[in-house]
Write a protein that holds these residues in place. Sequence first.
Motif, PDB file in Angstrom:
ATOM      1  N   THR A  75     -24.419 -12.734  61.144  1.00 21.98           N
ATOM      2  CA  THR A  75     -24.798 -11.358  61.489  1.00 21.98           C
ATOM      3  C   THR A  75     -26.260 -11.062  61.188  1.00 21.98           C
ATOM      4  O   THR A  75     -26.818 -10.104  61.718  1.00 21.98           O
ATOM      5  CB  THR A  75     -23.913 -10.365  60.720  1.00 21.98           C
ATOM      6  OG1 THR A  75     -24.004 -10.652  59.315  1.00 21.98           O
ATOM      7  CG2 THR A  75     -22.454 -10.492  61.162  1.00 21.98           C
ATOM      8  N   ALA A  76     -26.866 -11.876  60.324  1.00 22.91           N
ATOM      9  CA  ALA A  76     -28.280 -11.710  59.987  1.00 22.91           C
ATOM     10  C   ALA A  76     -28.915 -13.088  59.867  1.00 22.91           C
ATOM     11  O   ALA A  76     -28.378 -13.959  59.171  1.00 22.91           O
ATOM     12  CB  ALA A  76     -28.449 -10.933  58.681  1.00 22.91           C
ATOM     13  N   VAL A  77     -30.028 -13.293  60.540  1.00 22.31           N
ATOM     14  CA  VAL A  77     -30.709 -14.586  60.548  1.00 22.31           C
ATOM     15  C   VAL A  77     -32.183 -14.371  60.241  1.00 22.31           C
ATOM     16  O   VAL A  77     -32.844 -13.563  60.888  1.00 22.31           O
ATOM     17  CB  VAL A  77     -30.564 -15.291  61.922  1.00 22.31           C
ATOM     18  CG1 VAL A  77     -31.402 -16.573  61.960  1.00 22.31           C
ATOM     19  CG2 VAL A  77     -29.096 -15.602  62.218  1.00 22.31           C
ATOM     20  N   TRP A  78     -32.665 -15.111  59.264  1.00 21.81           N
ATOM     21  CA  TRP A  78     -34.089 -15.090  58.927  1.00 21.81           C
ATOM     22  C   TRP A  78     -34.618 -16.491  59.224  1.00 21.81           C
ATOM     23  O   TRP A  78     -34.221 -17.467  58.599  1.00 21.81           O
ATOM     24  CB  TRP A  78     -34.277 -14.741  57.460  1.00 21.81           C
ATOM     25  CG  TRP A  78     -35.708 -14.573  57.025  1.00 21.81           C
ATOM     26  CD1 TRP A  78     -36.830 -14.910  57.711  1.00 21.81           C
ATOM     27  CD2 TRP A  78     -36.159 -14.009  55.783  1.00 21.81           C
ATOM     28  NE1 TRP A  78     -37.961 -14.606  57.002  1.00 21.81           N
ATOM     29  CE2 TRP A  78     -37.579 -14.047  55.810  1.00 21.81           C
ATOM     30  CE3 TRP A  78     -35.512 -13.501  54.673  1.00 21.81           C
ATOM     31  CZ2 TRP A  78     -38.341 -13.588  54.742  1.00 21.81           C
ATOM     32  CZ3 TRP A  78     -36.275 -13.033  53.617  1.00 21.81           C
ATOM     33  CH2 TRP A  78     -37.676 -13.068  53.652  1.00 21.81           C
ATOM     34  N   ALA A  79     -35.518 -16.581  60.199  1.00 26.29           N
ATOM     35  CA  ALA A  79     -36.108 -17.858  60.600  1.00 26.29           C
ATOM     36  C   ALA A  79     -37.555 -17.912  60.138  1.00 26.29           C
ATOM     37  O   ALA A  79     -38.357 -17.035  60.483  1.00 26.29           O
ATOM     38  CB  ALA A  79     -36.024 -18.031  62.114  1.00 26.29           C
TER      39      ALA A  79
END
Length: 422
Positions: A75-79
């Motif tokens: 639900t949350a992605v930090w790239a």
Amino acid sequence: MPLHAEGSVQLDTGSGFFRPDSRPGRDLGVLLVRHLARERNAARAELPEAGLRVLDAMAGCGIRALRYGQEAGATAVWANDADRDRLPLLEANLAPLEASGVALRRTALTAQKLLADCLLREERFDLLDLDAFGCPTPLVPLALEALAFGGVLYLASTDGRSPTGHDRRAAVRSLGAAARAHPASWELALRLQIGVVARAAWALGRGVRPLFSFSEGRTFRTAVQLLRRPESGEECRLGLIAHCHGCGEQLVQPLLTLRQWPACACEAGAGLAAAPGSGPGAATPPLAISGPLWLGPLQHPASLAAMAEAERRAVADGAPASLGRAGARLLEALRRDPGEPARCWPLAELGRRLGGGPPPLKAFVEALRAEGWSACPSGVMAGQLRSDAPWHRVLELAGRITAARDSPARQAPGPTGGTLNR
């Protein structure tokens, strides 16, 4: 440049480093996130705010981050990638996540700054993907601080020389351990890597549970779950592995109960096990001792089964398959081998010591199990046997099976030393 297709995504890999044949590692990462997401979804009745947060600390072109959000249910992605010039590529490739409602962040920081920032802001994740070049040991303590309880560190290392015994000084510097040449060299590297994670977690008062570990000889990948506290007896899973290059014996000792090493076959004068020149009266070769390293299981069967089931359900619901053929073979091999005990021999070495070809693996495993020993093919290195049987018995059974295979009647030994027609 044509787009690269993998799983359910398509993206531009750009001009930077990208290995299409690393897909099995990405496939298993997607299945792991999907499994974790299902667990979070099941908890939503009690925790309405539950979701799954992923940090991809070395994102490259963003393929892993994109698949985690698009295929696996994050639900949350930090790239993040330290190369600022790749930020426009990341933004373009990850745009579909933002459009689908995934909470998305894109940054260009060094991994050290990124993880230190997470620590200062007390931000934690359910999965931290650390796909490092070289040895990632300096990042491990900060990475563990960025994990929620029950979160998973998916760690990769491309340092193949030091943990496989080819650069002993570098192993001491980077791993705080001795690494000596060993027949199961890939497994040795994985155990040293998990040992680093375990020691860092214990220093924080936490526990660890390896979920899966594998290598193709170039990159060494481990997925380790962070537990709120160490499990009972977890400290006994850190220790040393000794290998005798003379007779082939392998010995294991936990650090907690470390004492003098028992005699190997060379010292006992076992002619069957001894290499040429190592019989009675010959100088006993020194044991090649590696560690401290992880002696416990490399795989968690329940998690691997849940990952396979999550894939089956997704496909049944009409989603594209996340597992490619190589990934499916890898998953099945890992499911068959828990990675314990930490004694593994190549069949080719057995053949060399016995003066013939290697014994057939399936018949060999069946014969050992029939005598009550644990035995299975290694899921880490092909053509290797894992067993807790005494070394002299391993060689005796291998010799009988090989002789029976090569005999005109093509018979194999039964569990009591008799023969069974095959």
